[in-house]
Write a protein that holds these residues in place. Structure first.
Motif, PDB file in Angstrom:
ATOM      1  N   ALA A   3       0.836  -1.200   0.000  1.00  0.00           N
ATOM      2  CA  ALA A   3       0.000   0.000   0.000  1.00  0.00           C
ATOM      3  C   ALA A   3       0.874   1.254   0.000  1.00  0.00           C
ATOM      4  O   ALA A   3       1.949   1.286   0.608  1.00  0.00           O
ATOM      5  N   PRO A 118      -8.925   4.822  -7.951  1.00  0.00           N
ATOM      6  CA  PRO A 118      -8.624   5.289  -6.590  1.00  0.00           C
ATOM      7  C   PRO A 118      -7.805   6.575  -6.510  1.00  0.00           C
ATOM      8  O   PRO A 118      -7.501   7.035  -5.418  1.00  0.00           O
ATOM      9  N   GLN A 134     -10.400   8.397  -1.285  1.00  0.00           N
ATOM     10  CA  GLN A 134     -10.118   6.967  -1.207  1.00  0.00           C
ATOM     11  C   GLN A 134      -9.409   6.598   0.094  1.00  0.00           C
ATOM     12  O   GLN A 134      -9.766   5.611   0.740  1.00  0.00           O
ATOM     13  N   ARG A 135      -8.429   7.397   0.493  1.00  0.00           N
ATOM     14  CA  ARG A 135      -7.575   6.983   1.617  1.00  0.00           C
ATOM     15  C   ARG A 135      -7.911   7.648   2.936  1.00  0.00           C
ATOM     16  O   ARG A 135      -7.519   7.142   3.995  1.00  0.00           O
ATOM     17  N   VAL A 136      -8.654   8.785   2.907  1.00  0.00           N
ATOM     18  CA  VAL A 136      -8.919   9.520   4.139  1.00  0.00           C
ATOM     19  C   VAL A 136     -10.402   9.522   4.503  1.00  0.00           C
ATOM     20  O   VAL A 136     -10.763   9.206   5.637  1.00  0.00           O
ATOM     21  N   LEU A 138     -13.361   7.983   2.756  1.00  0.00           N
ATOM     22  CA  LEU A 138     -14.154   6.756   2.662  1.00  0.00           C
ATOM     23  C   LEU A 138     -13.882   5.779   3.811  1.00  0.00           C
ATOM     24  O   LEU A 138     -14.831   5.173   4.327  1.00  0.00           O
ATOM     25  N   PRO A 139     -12.628   5.602   4.260  1.00  0.00           N
ATOM     26  CA  PRO A 139     -12.428   4.687   5.393  1.00  0.00           C
ATOM     27  C   PRO A 139     -13.151   5.112   6.662  1.00  0.00           C
ATOM     28  O   PRO A 139     -13.434   4.269   7.526  1.00  0.00           O
ATOM     29  N   ARG A 140     -13.464   6.388   6.819  1.00  0.00           N
ATOM     30  CA  ARG A 140     -14.167   6.861   8.013  1.00  0.00           C
ATOM     31  C   ARG A 140     -15.676   6.628   7.937  1.00  0.00           C
ATOM     32  O   ARG A 140     -16.368   6.725   8.945  1.00  0.00           O
ATOM     33  N   ASP A 142     -19.496   4.977   7.152  1.00  0.00           N
ATOM     34  CA  ASP A 142     -20.313   3.763   7.138  1.00  0.00           C
ATOM     35  C   ASP A 142     -21.335   3.829   6.006  1.00  0.00           C
ATOM     36  O   ASP A 142     -21.618   2.825   5.355  1.00  0.00           O
ATOM     37  N   ALA A 202     -16.237   2.951  -3.004  1.00  0.00           N
ATOM     38  CA  ALA A 202     -16.922   2.838  -1.718  1.00  0.00           C
ATOM     39  C   ALA A 202     -17.439   1.421  -1.490  1.00  0.00           C
ATOM     40  O   ALA A 202     -17.282   0.843  -0.405  1.00  0.00           O
ATOM     41  N   MET A 205     -14.985  -1.203  -0.432  1.00  0.00           N
ATOM     42  CA  MET A 205     -14.615  -1.123   0.984  1.00  0.00           C
ATOM     43  C   MET A 205     -15.716  -1.648   1.900  1.00  0.00           C
ATOM     44  O   MET A 205     -15.571  -1.606   3.124  1.00  0.00           O
ATOM     45  N   LYS A 207     -18.758  -0.261   2.102  1.00  0.00           N
ATOM     46  CA  LYS A 207     -19.608   0.847   2.539  1.00  0.00           C
ATOM     47  C   LYS A 207     -21.010   0.700   1.929  1.00  0.00           C
ATOM     48  O   LYS A 207     -21.183   0.138   0.853  1.00  0.00           O
TER      49      LYS A 207
END
Length: 335
Positions: A3, A118, A134-136, A138-140, A142, A202, A205, A207
């Motif tokens: 990564a 991405p 993509q990295r900041v 979307l990971p947060r 739901d 999304a 991941m 989501k």
């Protein structure tokens, strides 16, 4: 494959983990002729209170689509922490350069943000924005709600949509939120060009991703804006993030099961539609004529429906080019 852990060049002036209401920017350095040390400034609001899920709400993924930005600028202005359990991250103008120019793609690099995921931290301006999501962001999240409409080139029956997915539990959660949104139409979506999409990023991941197509023609009506504002609140309530009573609305479910739903022009010219949005058409029925415009006396090209169903979307400008999608026909189905 290792990564990429190198940081994004975008910095946020808000703290995504802090409680309360914050208004600020995602700042992307962008050196240009009129500002050597300039920046792209993407407005962002965060409203957080207690422990709960996070909703990521975005508008102007394409810059000429306006219902989402209107609904989200209003929500950012009015939402209070005491109404929230969890967190709401609001970006009314996700693709700020395109939004400021009123264009589908970025005037800086002609990048289509919704085909750039991405992304790359060291790429074009559009790729850098995609990489940050993509990295900041979307990971947060739901739940992700990404507002779209037809922009300047398409016109839609107003609908909320989600995709048919391999993960049926993820799919079911998305369609539950589509139902809660309460647009006049709800769609089981087939994408004809899914590579590089925000949606795809999304969903990969895990989501819960929901989108819309609300009108078009490069403007927003009172009706479609009202659908966006009410639907956003309904979705947040159904997701367990926003307190309050939902305003349920009747909806007709539509399905786009295959490529026969889409009709493309093979010739350019002046288009005359022979059916209107919301009408039922039959397979083989003439839905449009394309008149050549270089000279008079030439017969028009006849476009026919490749399937029976509800006329759901159409090309908006009066002139078409070869390859343009000119009509979408969907099946009416049970929800």
């Amino acid at each position: 494959m290792t990564a990429d852990l190198r940081p994004s060049p975008i910095s946020a002036t808000v703290d995504f983990d802090a409680p309360g209401v914050q208004h600020g920017f995602l700042r992307l350095p962008y050196s240009r002729d009129d500002a050597a040390w300039g920046s792209v400034m993407i407005p962002v609001a965060v409203v957080a209170n207690g422990t709960g899920p996070t909703a990521l709400l975005t508008g102007a993924n394409h810059g000429d689509e306006y219902e989402g930005p209107i609904a989200l600028f209003e929500l950012a202005r009015s939402l209070r922490p005491e109404e929230v359990t969890g967190r709401v991250i609001i970006l009314p103008a996700m693709n700020q350069p395109a939004f400021a120019a009123g264009t589908r793609t970025s005037p800086i690099d002609r990048g289509n943000l919704n085909r750039s995921f991405p992304g790359r931290h060291d790429g074009t301006v559009t790729e850098k924005i995609a990489d940050y999501f993509q990295r900041v962001l979307l990971p947060r999240a739901d739940v992700v709600l990404d507002f779209h409409s037809g922009g300047r080139t398409l016109d839609f029956l107003p609908f909320c949509a989600a995709h048919v997915l391999p993960d049926k539990a993820q799919e079911a959660r998305a369609f539950d939120l589509v139902r809660a949104f309460g647009a006049p139409f709800s769609v089981k979506m087939l994408e004809i060009d899914a590579v590089g999409m925000y949606d795809t990023a999304a969903e990969a991941m895990g989501k819960v991703f929901v989108t819309t197509e609300l009108g078009g023609g490069g403007t927003a009506s009172a009706r479609t804006t009202g659908i966006a504002m009410r639907g956003c609140r309904n979705l947040l309530i159904a997701a367990g993030i926003l307190r309050g009573e939902a305003e349920p609305q009747p909806t007709q479910w539509l399905d786009m099961p295959d490529g026969d739903c889409f009709t493309f022009a093979e010739d350019g010219g002046l288009i005359r539609f022979c059916a209107d949005l919301g009408e039922r058409v039959e397979k083989g029925q003439t839905i449009a004529l394309i008149y050549p415009v270089a000279r008079t006396g030439s017969d028009p090209t006849v476009l026919t429906a490749r399937r029976s169903g509800l006329f759901t979307a159409r090309h908006f400008p009066g002139l078409v080019k070869p390859g343009d999608c000119v009509a979408v026909i969907a099946d009416e189905v049970e929800g």
